[in-house]
Design a protein around this motif. Structure first.
Motif, PDB file in Angstrom:
ATOM      1  N   LEU A 242      32.365  13.517 113.909  1.00  0.00           N
ATOM      2  CA  LEU A 242      33.466  13.365 112.955  1.00  0.00           C
ATOM      3  C   LEU A 242      33.154  12.308 111.897  1.00  0.00           C
ATOM      4  O   LEU A 242      33.519  12.460 110.724  1.00  0.00           O
ATOM      5  CB  LEU A 242      34.747  13.004 113.707  1.00  0.00           C
ATOM      6  N   LEU A 243      32.488  11.227 112.314  1.00  0.00           N
ATOM      7  CA  LEU A 243      32.126  10.183 111.356  1.00  0.00           C
ATOM      8  C   LEU A 243      31.181  10.747 110.297  1.00  0.00           C
ATOM      9  O   LEU A 243      31.293  10.423 109.109  1.00  0.00           O
ATOM     10  CB  LEU A 243      31.465   9.018 112.096  1.00  0.00           C
ATOM     11  N   TRP A 244      30.262  11.572 110.715  1.00  0.00           N
ATOM     12  CA  TRP A 244      29.331  12.215 109.781  1.00  0.00           C
ATOM     13  C   TRP A 244      30.115  13.038 108.761  1.00  0.00           C
ATOM     14  O   TRP A 244      29.843  12.974 107.556  1.00  0.00           O
ATOM     15  CB  TRP A 244      28.359  13.083 110.575  1.00  0.00           C
ATOM     16  N   GLN A 245      31.086  13.789 109.225  1.00  0.00           N
ATOM     17  CA  GLN A 245      31.895  14.614 108.317  1.00  0.00           C
ATOM     18  C   GLN A 245      32.722  13.751 107.362  1.00  0.00           C
ATOM     19  O   GLN A 245      32.964  14.141 106.218  1.00  0.00           O
ATOM     20  CB  GLN A 245      32.816  15.525 109.129  1.00  0.00           C
ATOM     21  N   LYS A 246      33.153  12.593 107.846  1.00  0.00           N
ATOM     22  CA  LYS A 246      33.977  11.717 107.009  1.00  0.00           C
ATOM     23  C   LYS A 246      33.161  11.031 105.922  1.00  0.00           C
ATOM     24  O   LYS A 246      33.626  10.882 104.779  1.00  0.00           O
ATOM     25  CB  LYS A 246      34.645  10.656 107.885  1.00  0.00           C
TER      26      LYS A 246
END
Length: 494
Positions: A242-246
């Motif tokens: 999720l951090l990567w997507q953010k």
């Protein structure tokens, strides 16, 4: 009800890897009756073995796969058994995908030389490197996100900041993300991991995918990222996803998680046994079992050292892969037996039998005892009438490509999580070993009788020695036929 003509025609015309040639098809009150003439099936399959020995390659390039195994960033001395399981599953998945013609990039590149040595001992082929990836761009994105936050807080040492992931979780809840994920503490180590994943997706290794090298955007939409993690790492990996997507608007839209179940050892409390310790346990047990079988302290004999390494690794891999990766695994602490039929040791034993068989044929051919192997088309397969020969062909050669295709399916799997069927390959190899062992114990493949006193020349003609002559177990056209069958086994199975 009568079978529709279109079905009748389709079944009659079936061809391809994994499909036995249908020689006669007739309608019956119960449906269709298929007849296979065994000699013709033997000839057609063994005459085109390449199409059965490997899975069919896709007509067009499919999605490229970045295979991420976080456990390989650990120190090998602290590697847990559940993490070892994830490593072996990732290695198996890499080999299976590549066998299907899928382009795979393995991440991370191992920097710890001790981990590289341990992987080499396990016969795991994984990339290594001595350099790290710069995370400066991601660091800038994180600081921008933090500066836009209105709330200040005291953070632990080494933490750049805290980013909220709740909104992303709510958007993707249906996909299977853990609803309890709220925020993520961002560290330099975490950004380094993301940076390496970014690099793998955007700049594919040279030669990794024909026609796509050098295109910086080619790896984003046409790429699937598969995170292979132990159950203890699963929650943190979802946060990283999720951090990567953010932080990155070019993050791959397809990220999958393969979560391996917990591993326990009978008789050992908790998870006190590390992966290297477990390897040493199995190595010691293999040495003791071999000493009981062959006598003497073979562990001190350099000629046996590599054999023990191979048998230990085979034992460990079968233990780790013979249970569905998603399930809980209980490993036995008991000593290894060389007599069982459900282990990697048994499979390796039969692999050694085959290797010895072919070495014996090669040496005998050089001595003029056996003929050079002729074209398969010249053999008379009607001489193969033993049921064991048909079992080896029908249960092993024919279904092998389909077996590999069933072990993993990435692109069509909905949701966040995927499964792989490593246990199918293990069961296949055990059954193949049992069929071959039973056949080998009954049939003298090279035509040499244990009671034979004479010496045999080319095409089975006896060279008289003056000794008592028994009924010959000579090398004949039948020997060529069943040797043709067993010759194909190592090429795709063991």
């Amino acid at each position: 009800m009568a079978v529709p003509e279109c079905v009748f025609s389709a079944v009659t015309c079936l061809q391809g890897p994994g499909v036995a040639p249908v020689l006669r098809c007739a309608p019956t009150p119960a449906g269709l009756s298929l007849q296979l003439q065994r000699p013709a099936v033997f000839e057609r399959v063994l005459g085109a073995l390449a199409s059965y020995a490997t899975p069919a390659k896709p007509a067009s390039p499919g999605p490229r796969v970045v295979l991420h195994c976080p456990a390989l960033r650990c120190n090998p001395s602290t590697l847990r058994l559940s993490q070892l399981r994830a490593v072996l599953v990732a290695d198996h998945l890499t080999r299976t995908l590549r066998a299907h013609g899928v382009c795979v990039c393995s991440v991370p590149s191992v920097r710890d030389p001790h981990m590289a040595t341990f992987l080499q001992k396990l016969r795991v082929d994984w990339p290594t490197t001595s350099k790290s990836t710069s995370a400066e761009t991601l660091r800038t994105c994180v600081l921008a996100e933090l500066n836009s936050a209105s709330k200040e807080e005291t953070l632990p040492p080494g933490v750049l900041g805290r980013l909220c992931l709740k909104e992303l979780v709510e958007q993707r809840h249906a996909a299977g993300y853990d609803p309890s994920i709220d925020n993520c503490l961002v560290t330099e180590d975490l950004l380094s991991v993301l940076s390496e994943l970014q690099e793998a997706v955007r700049h594919w290794p040279e030669g990794g995918s024909p026609g796509l090298d050098g295109d910086p955007d080619s790896g984003v939409d046409g790429c699937v990222v598969v995170h292979v993690v132990s159950c203890e790492e699963a929650f943190q990996q979802q946060k990283l996803d999720l951090l990567w997507q953010k932080l990155d608007d070019q993050a791959p839209p397809k990220q999958k998680h393969l979560v391996c179940g917990p591993v326990k050892v009978a008789g050992v409390p908790g998870t006190l046994l590390t992966a290297p310790e477990y390897y040493e346990l199995r190595y010691t047990q293999v040495c003791k079992a071999s000493a009981l079988k062959h006598g003497g302290d073979l562990a001190q004999d350099p000629a046996w050292t590599e054999n023990f390494d191979v048998l230990s690794v085979a034992t460990i891999k079968f233990e780790m892969l013979s249970t569905a990766p998603q399930s809980r695994l209980l490993l036995a602490d008991s000593a290894i037996s060389t007599k069982g039929t459900k282990s990697g040791t048994f499979v390796m034993y039969n692999c050694a039998r085959l290797a010895t068989l072919f070495e014996g044929y090669k040496h005998g051919m050089q001595q003029g005892l056996y003929p050079a192997f002729p074209l398969v088309s010249s053999l008379d397969f009607s001489l193969l009438h033993d049921e064991g020969e048909w079992l080896l062909l029908f249960n092993s050669v024919l279904p092998f490509p389909d077996l590999l295709s069933q072990t993993v399916s990435l692109a069509s799997t909905p949701g966040l999580h995927i499964t792989v069927r490593t246990e199918m390959v293990c069961k296949f190899l055990v059954q193949l070993s049992m069929d071959f062992s039973s056949y080998y114990n009954r049939v003298h493949i090279l035509g040499v009788s244990t009671q034979q006193k004479g010496v045999w020349g080319t095409w089975g003609h006896r060279i008289k020695t003056g000794k008592q002559e028994d009924e010959p177990g000579s090398f004949s056209f039948r020997n060529l036929g069943h040797t043709s069958l067993v010759r194909c086994l190592p090429a795709y199975s063991f």
